[in-house]
Design a protein around this motif. Structure first.
Motif, short mmCIF file in Angstrom:
data_model
loop_
_atom_site.label_atom_id
_atom_site.label_comp_id
_atom_site.label_asym_id
_atom_site.label_seq_id
_atom_site.Cartn_x
_atom_site.Cartn_y
_atom_site.Cartn_z
N CYS A 38 0.83 -1.26 0.00
CA CYS A 38 -0.29 -0.10 0.01
C CYS A 38 0.97 1.27 0.11
O CYS A 38 0.28 2.48 -0.12
N ASN A 144 -6.59 -6.90 0.27
CA ASN A 144 -8.15 -6.79 -0.05
C ASN A 144 -9.15 -7.23 0.81
O ASN A 144 -10.37 -7.06 0.62
N LYS A 146 -11.44 -7.51 4.09
CA LYS A 146 -12.32 -6.42 5.03
C LYS A 146 -11.61 -5.75 5.98
O LYS A 146 -11.53 -4.31 5.90
N LYS A 149 -8.90 -3.28 4.38
CA LYS A 149 -9.68 -2.16 3.87
C LYS A 149 -10.15 -1.02 4.75
O LYS A 149 -10.18 0.02 4.79
N GLN A 150 -10.51 -1.66 6.14
CA GLN A 150 -10.90 -0.86 7.10
C GLN A 150 -9.66 -0.15 7.58
O GLN A 150 -9.91 1.27 8.10
N ARG A 152 -6.88 0.78 5.80
CA ARG A 152 -6.39 1.77 5.08
C ARG A 152 -7.57 2.92 4.97
O ARG A 152 -7.05 4.09 4.72
N TYR A 153 -8.87 2.60 5.40
CA TYR A 153 -9.71 3.80 5.47
C TYR A 153 -9.30 4.59 6.46
O TYR A 153 -9.49 6.05 6.51
#
Length: 162
Positions: A38, A144, A146, A149-150, A152-153
């Motif tokens: 990332c 990728n 969940k 993704k959280q 990275r959010y």
């Protein structure tokens, strides 16, 4: 903004020689996903603070140069009678100075949060935690999922150099 790191990682350090999953997660999985896949820059105690450096001031300097503070919540962290110095400084910076945003990663099911320090409970009430679930351990390297993704959010946006 003068920051060098995207996040400073706070985790319970084991005082035994036995390697544990949290340390594997901090030294292997997190850097692999957040740094290699990332493009984030993490500051991890034990990797980015050098032997011989004054630990207390090194921790403070690294935190001031970080955009986020990632705290790994585990039973070891909660039941620790004397929270680690970096945890104290992180919560002080986050709550009193409103310096850095905190990302709480719940690595084990904590249940009720009553044993947590009041400052941690306050942050949880404000923003919740990102929960690591057992199924992630099957493919922890999937950026990728969940969970990632959280994470990275909550992280700052990466400035991809073109």
């Amino acid at each position: 903004d003068g920051k060098i790191y995207d996040a400073y990682v706070i985790y319970p350090r084991s005082h035994t020689n036995e390697a544990n999953f949290v340390e594997y997660f901090v030294y292997q999985i997190m850097p692999d996903i957040l740094e290699n896949k990332c493009g984030y820059k993490l500051c991890i105690y034990g990797r980015d603070i050098y032997p011989g450096e004054d630990t207390a001031s090194a921790i403070e300097k690294r935190m001031q140069k970080s955009r986020r503070l990632i705290i790994l919540l585990t039973h070891q962290l909660i039941n620790c009678k004397e929270p680690a110095y970096d945890q104290h400084i992180a919560l002080y910076n986050a709550l009193i100075q409103n310096d850095a945003k905190v990302i709480l990663l719940e690595m084990e099911t904590i249940g009720t949060y009553e044993k947590l320090q009041e400052s941690l409970r306050f942050i949880i009430k404000q923003q919740g935690t990102v929960k690591w679930k057992e199924q992630h351990t099957v493919h922890p390297q999937s950026s990728n999922s969940k969970f990632w993704k959280q994470v990275r959010y909550h992280m700052p946006r990466t400035l991809k150099s073109s």
